[in-house]
Design an enzyme around this catalytic site. Structure first.
Site, PDB file in Angstrom:
ATOM      1  N   HIS A  48      55.816  94.459  72.209  1.00  0.00           N
ATOM      2  CA  HIS A  48      54.530  95.145  72.314  1.00  0.00           C
ATOM      3  C   HIS A  48      53.676  94.747  71.118  1.00  0.00           C
ATOM      4  CE1 HIS A  48      52.251  99.242  72.972  1.00  0.00           C
ATOM      5  NE2 HIS A  48      51.428  98.223  72.812  1.00  0.00           N
TER       6      HIS A  48
ATOM      7  N   HIS B  40      47.255  80.270  68.796  1.00  0.00           N
ATOM      8  CA  HIS B  40      47.876  79.081  69.372  1.00  0.00           C
ATOM      9  C   HIS B  40      49.351  78.952  68.982  1.00  0.00           C
ATOM     10  CE1 HIS B  40      48.002  76.846  65.531  1.00  0.00           C
ATOM     11  NE2 HIS B  40      46.869  77.494  65.273  1.00  0.00           N
TER      12      HIS B  40
END
Length: 206
Positions: free
Chosen positions: A139, A130
């Site tokens: 990446h 979150h």
């Protein structure tokens, strides 16, 4: 009218993206690659970029694993309409924001409040918790885990199985080594390894 989805890059990473698109019943208009020796991938013919008329309306995904090359191509092909590829077995919150060109692989989780930039790779079984904020061209490698509130700058690579504790800020174009555990903020261009992660050098290959 059916969208024309172009996959740019016929590498191993390209195979994964082609597979995701096919699982989502997306029609692949063409696969393109600059390598003249690459003729086919997963049964699809590989075209050269010169084969396509880029004045036509395409949607595209840059299936290039290298963050720097992905950025370079996106700047060259700035007129293109980029789309996303989300594996059907990825878990993506309805309260997350994911920008164009980003791919989310099988088993990955992107939780509520996360904001993901353009042309990001959230690889197999990676966890983005979150309120994480991930900039463009990042990446997140397979099995890497970001706890809540982590911020990651442009172009950074978070390596295979690495972990980042909550609210850490990682700068741009950093490299977090495989299996590293990041417990402190990381400056731009730092290469971090170990448990806890420590900087071993800086690079300037943006």
């Amino acid at each position: 009218m059916e969208n024309k989805v172009i996959v740019y890059g016929a590498s191993g990473h390209g195979k994964v993206i082609i597979d995701i698109l096919q699982k989502n019943n997306v029609s692949i208009h063409a696969v393109i690659d600059d390598n003249p020796n690459c003729e086919s991938i997963l049964g699809l013919k590989v075209h050269r970029p010169s084969d396509l008329d880029f004045s036509e309306k395409y949607q595209m995904i840059l299936s290039i694993g290298n963050n720097e090359i992905r950025k370079k191509l996106s700047l060259q092909l700035h007129q293109i309409d980029y789309t996303n590829a989300f594996h059907p077995k990825a878990i993506i919150s309805n309260h997350a924001v994911i920008n164009p060109g980003t791919v989310v692989m099988a088993g990955a989780i992107v939780n509520a409040g996360a904001v993901i930039g353009k042309h990001v790779i959230i690889n197999t079984s990676a966890i983005v918790e979150h309120d994480c904020v991930i900039s463009d061209f990042v990446h997140i490698s397979p099995n890497a885990s970001l706890a809540g509130g982590v911020q990651i700058g442009e172009g950074t690579q978070v390596g295979l199985g690495a972990s980042v504790i909550q609210n850490v800020k990682i700068g741009k174009w950093a490299v977090i080594g495989a299996g590293a555990v990041v417990i402190n903020d990381v400056p731009d261009f730092a290469v971090m390894v170990g448990i806890p992660a420590k900087s071993i050098k800086f690079h300037t290959n943006e």
